[in-house]
Design an enzyme around this catalytic site. Sequence first.
Site, PDB file in Angstrom:
ATOM      1  N   ARG A 252     -32.315 -14.025  25.282  1.00  0.00           N
ATOM      2  CA  ARG A 252     -30.920 -14.266  25.620  1.00  0.00           C
ATOM      3  C   ARG A 252     -30.536 -13.371  26.792  1.00  0.00           C
ATOM      4  NH1 ARG A 252     -32.031 -17.547  22.398  1.00  0.00           N
ATOM      5  NH2 ARG A 252     -30.836 -18.369  20.628  1.00  0.00           N
ATOM      6  N   GLU A 281     -26.129 -20.529  33.511  1.00  0.00           N
ATOM      7  CA  GLU A 281     -27.043 -21.658  33.573  1.00  0.00           C
ATOM      8  C   GLU A 281     -26.250 -22.958  33.662  1.00  0.00           C
ATOM      9  OE1 GLU A 281     -29.771 -21.560  30.316  1.00  0.00           O
ATOM     10  OE2 GLU A 281     -30.580 -19.594  30.838  1.00  0.00           O
ATOM     11  N   HIS A 300     -35.196 -21.768  31.998  1.00  0.00           N
ATOM     12  CA  HIS A 300     -34.967 -21.854  30.549  1.00  0.00           C
ATOM     13  C   HIS A 300     -35.779 -23.002  29.940  1.00  0.00           C
ATOM     14  CE1 HIS A 300     -31.827 -20.833  27.219  1.00  0.00           C
ATOM     15  NE2 HIS A 300     -33.052 -20.922  26.745  1.00  0.00           N
TER      16      HIS A 300
END
Length: 334
Positions: A252, A281, A300
């Site tokens: 994270r 993001e 990601h």
Amino acid sequence: MNNSRVIIAILDDYQKLVPELEAFSRLKQHLPGADIRIIDSMPLGAAQIHLLADVQYLVLIRERSRITAGLLDKLPSLKAIVQTGTAGAPETSHIDQAACAALGIPIIEGGGSDGHSAAEITWALILNARRRVPEYMASMARGQWHKTNPPVGIGQSVQGQTLGILGYGRIGRLLAQYGQAFGMRILVWGREQTRTAARETGVELAESREALFRRSDVLTLHMRMNETSRHSVRRSDLALMKPTALLVNTSRPGLIEPGALREALAMGRPGAAALDVHDDEPVLASNGPYDGLNVTATPHIGFVEKSSYEVLFGAAFERFLMFLEQGAQAGPQG
């Protein structure tokens, strides 16, 4: 239940991968008349939100979508949110859970994966960053041989180095196994559960949290996101790291104090970072937030592989169908 009246939107399927899944085929078989919309735009714009006005069920791909009270106000037909993975604690969630509760919108969680896909991308980033693979691939694509622009120097083997793991849970244990197979020394630190697991598996427990940062050649973060862990990796922690060290974060972005990693890299401690998670993001700028710094980054993709998608969507769709069935059995509410 009249399936023709079921309207579902799957958000942020950037690559339109969901329709290729067996889990998706099973969902369509159970809901043959359903209107299922795949939204691949990022982020949601006014046109996409307009398409969601009559949607009854939103399907979220992990934490890609932020569901705010403002967005919920624009979705008057919404009956439930289907979450692949878990929604997380209310104070750290990407979903405004208080707003959902106030509107009577349940969140249907599918559950997590076994951690192998996250561990694999972490290990891939470590090897790529240490051996400077992306830079040499780019130089070869430009027709150059053993030259990079800008020059990055020679790569470095992980054999004989110390792999530090902050948070020794399911993913951390897999990383320890990978590291041991490559001849690395394993050093861990975390809460009591981590310390117990270290004793059980025979890996070295650091003398202190500070020692983990000081001694690690490669330090990877694998903590759960909660109020205790949020921003718990501070500037002072990063300043303890070796100038030759690599910090890896595939968990994270919020584990690290805002702005601390960029400042630390600019100061040269640690000397490099490898990241699969990012503060904002999707990262759409070509240079990204770490332009000019020694950062190996992926967009990601830790969970973006077929077996992980099948597990995540299979569990989410199964619980969604159970939710619909329970609603059909209950009948209309007066």
